[in-house]
Design a protein around this motif. Sequence first.
Motif, PDB file in Angstrom:
ATOM      1  N   GLN A 135      -9.694  14.730   7.158  1.00 64.23           N
ATOM      2  CA  GLN A 135      -8.896  15.524   6.207  1.00 64.23           C
ATOM      3  C   GLN A 135      -7.408  15.251   6.366  1.00 64.23           C
ATOM      4  O   GLN A 135      -6.694  15.092   5.376  1.00 64.23           O
ATOM      5  N   VAL A 136      -6.935  15.200   7.602  1.00 67.62           N
ATOM      6  CA  VAL A 136      -5.511  14.924   7.830  1.00 67.62           C
ATOM      7  C   VAL A 136      -5.146  13.567   7.248  1.00 67.62           C
ATOM      8  O   VAL A 136      -4.136  13.431   6.539  1.00 67.62           O
ATOM      9  N   ILE A 137      -5.955  12.567   7.504  1.00 70.35           N
ATOM     10  CA  ILE A 137      -5.662  11.225   6.992  1.00 70.35           C
ATOM     11  C   ILE A 137      -5.728  11.193   5.474  1.00 70.35           C
ATOM     12  O   ILE A 137      -4.862  10.598   4.828  1.00 70.35           O
ATOM     13  N   ASP A 138      -6.698  11.875   4.872  1.00 72.46           N
ATOM     14  CA  ASP A 138      -6.775  11.927   3.400  1.00 72.46           C
ATOM     15  C   ASP A 138      -5.529  12.582   2.810  1.00 72.46           C
ATOM     16  O   ASP A 138      -4.944  12.079   1.855  1.00 72.46           O
ATOM     17  N   ILE A 139      -5.139  13.719   3.366  1.00 72.42           N
ATOM     18  CA  ILE A 139      -3.944  14.412   2.865  1.00 72.42           C
ATOM     19  C   ILE A 139      -2.706  13.556   3.074  1.00 72.42           C
ATOM     20  O   ILE A 139      -1.870  13.412   2.187  1.00 72.42           O
ATOM     21  N   PHE A 140      -2.615  12.964   4.254  1.00 66.74           N
ATOM     22  CA  PHE A 140      -1.463  12.117   4.575  1.00 66.74           C
ATOM     23  C   PHE A 140      -1.392  10.926   3.616  1.00 66.74           C
ATOM     24  O   PHE A 140      -0.325  10.625   3.061  1.00 66.74           O
ATOM     25  N   LEU A 141      -2.500  10.244   3.424  1.00 64.76           N
ATOM     26  CA  LEU A 141      -2.514   9.076   2.546  1.00 64.76           C
ATOM     27  C   LEU A 141      -2.221   9.439   1.092  1.00 64.76           C
ATOM     28  O   LEU A 141      -1.588   8.670   0.378  1.00 64.76           O
ATOM     29  N   HIS A 142      -2.653  10.605   0.683  1.00 56.95           N
ATOM     30  CA  HIS A 142      -2.370  11.030  -0.691  1.00 56.95           C
ATOM     31  C   HIS A 142      -0.862  11.091  -0.946  1.00 56.95           C
ATOM     32  O   HIS A 142      -0.394  10.733  -2.021  1.00 56.95           O
ATOM     33  N   GLY A 143      -0.113  11.478   0.066  1.00 56.34           N
ATOM     34  CA  GLY A 143       1.336  11.570  -0.086  1.00 56.34           C
ATOM     35  C   GLY A 143       2.059  10.268   0.194  1.00 56.34           C
ATOM     36  O   GLY A 143       3.199  10.090  -0.228  1.00 56.34           O
ATOM     37  N   ALA A 144       1.427   9.328   0.912  1.00 59.47           N
ATOM     38  CA  ALA A 144       2.127   8.142   1.354  1.00 59.47           C
ATOM     39  C   ALA A 144       1.806   6.869   0.565  1.00 59.47           C
ATOM     40  O   ALA A 144       2.632   5.979   0.474  1.00 59.47           O
ATOM     41  N   VAL A 145       0.622   6.795   0.006  1.00 57.80           N
ATOM     42  CA  VAL A 145       0.223   5.556  -0.659  1.00 57.80           C
ATOM     43  C   VAL A 145       0.553   5.590  -2.142  1.00 57.80           C
ATOM     44  O   VAL A 145       0.754   6.652  -2.724  1.00 57.80           O
ATOM     45  N   LYS A 146       0.573   4.408  -2.723  1.00 59.49           N
ATOM     46  CA  LYS A 146       0.882   4.285  -4.153  1.00 59.49           C
ATOM     47  C   LYS A 146      -0.215   4.878  -4.997  1.00 59.49           C
ATOM     48  O   LYS A 146      -1.351   4.870  -4.696  1.00 59.49           O
ATOM     49  N   GLU A 178       0.808  -1.229   0.000  1.00 52.98           N
ATOM     50  CA  GLU A 178       0.000   0.000   0.000  1.00 52.98           C
ATOM     51  C   GLU A 178       0.841   1.279   0.000  1.00 52.98           C
ATOM     52  O   GLU A 178       0.327   2.330  -0.363  1.00 52.98           O
ATOM     53  N   MET A 179       2.071   1.195   0.462  1.00 53.00           N
ATOM     54  CA  MET A 179       2.887   2.398   0.649  1.00 53.00           C
ATOM     55  C   MET A 179       3.851   2.595  -0.517  1.00 53.00           C
ATOM     56  O   MET A 179       4.327   1.640  -1.111  1.00 53.00           O
ATOM     57  N   ARG A 180       4.126   3.872  -0.780  1.00 54.11           N
ATOM     58  CA  ARG A 180       5.168   4.196  -1.745  1.00 54.11           C
ATOM     59  C   ARG A 180       6.510   3.756  -1.174  1.00 54.11           C
ATOM     60  O   ARG A 180       6.691   3.693   0.036  1.00 54.11           O
ATOM     61  N   GLU A 181       7.466   3.486  -2.051  1.00 48.54           N
ATOM     62  CA  GLU A 181       8.828   3.140  -1.627  1.00 48.54           C
ATOM     63  C   GLU A 181       9.457   4.332  -0.899  1.00 48.54           C
ATOM     64  O   GLU A 181       9.196   5.479  -1.242  1.00 48.54           O
ATOM     65  N   GLY A 182      10.292   4.021   0.078  1.00 48.54           N
ATOM     66  CA  GLY A 182      11.077   5.050   0.738  1.00 48.54           C
ATOM     67  C   GLY A 182      10.393   5.775   1.889  1.00 48.54           C
ATOM     68  O   GLY A 182      10.975   6.687   2.469  1.00 48.54           O
ATOM     69  N   ILE A 183       9.176   5.401   2.244  1.00 43.30           N
ATOM     70  CA  ILE A 183       8.494   6.033   3.380  1.00 43.30           C
ATOM     71  C   ILE A 183       8.983   5.352   4.657  1.00 43.30           C
ATOM     72  O   ILE A 183       8.868   4.141   4.813  1.00 43.30           O
ATOM     73  N   ASP A 184       9.547   6.130   5.548  1.00 44.57           N
ATOM     74  CA  ASP A 184      10.029   5.612   6.824  1.00 44.57           C
ATOM     75  C   ASP A 184       8.841   5.502   7.786  1.00 44.57           C
ATOM     76  O   ASP A 184       8.198   6.517   8.098  1.00 44.57           O
ATOM     77  N   PRO A 185       8.514   4.299   8.264  1.00 42.13           N
ATOM     78  CA  PRO A 185       7.354   4.131   9.153  1.00 42.13           C
ATOM     79  C   PRO A 185       7.404   5.006  10.407  1.00 42.13           C
ATOM     80  O   PRO A 185       6.384   5.539  10.832  1.00 42.13           O
TER      81      PRO A 185
END
Length: 189
Positions: free
Chosen positions: A178-189, A142-149
């Motif tokens: 909104q925070v989760i939507d914005i966050f996921l937009h940047g973190a997920v594939k 689910e996550m883009r490469e290079g995201i540090d957990p």
Amino acid sequence: VTNSGDTNSGRVRAKVLHAAFEELLDRGIDRFSVDRVAKRADVDLDVITTMWHDRRILLMDALLSSSESSIPIPDTGTLRGDLMLSAESAVRIASTQEGRRQFCAMLPRGKDFDPTEVQRDFWDNRFIAWAATFRRAAERGEMREGIDPMAATHMLAGALNFDVLFADNPISAEYVAQVIDIFLHGAVK
């Protein structure tokens, strides 16, 4: 099979942990006192010292026990589901003055900081547990490469708790979404 000593020990442990958490809420980490915990729990100080050995261990046990039960780390099978369930717990806690007081009791209060670094250890433990959500998401693809957990955990926690930390206000469910939507937009594939 447990003997009566094990049962009694479990009851004493629960009683002391409850008293320790109440002491934390009333006095904060910086002024937390094992003597006062013993009085609150109506348990001999030697019993507490035997079970936990020192103030720091008792404090960490009380903090971690309380936080694990109030904000569990979910595993719904999706990153969005896990984040939403975790956030719902945070919203529930932050919706009351008492909940915000409990949250703030786990933060340093001033120049008389806790020299044992309990706050730092507590938050490190919780962030390590929460980072598992992102590791599982990465394993599911689910996550883009290079995201540090751990970095993702810090960023999301800071954003979600902004109003509690800086304004002593509840966290709204709309803000969380909104925070989760914005966050996921940047973190997920």
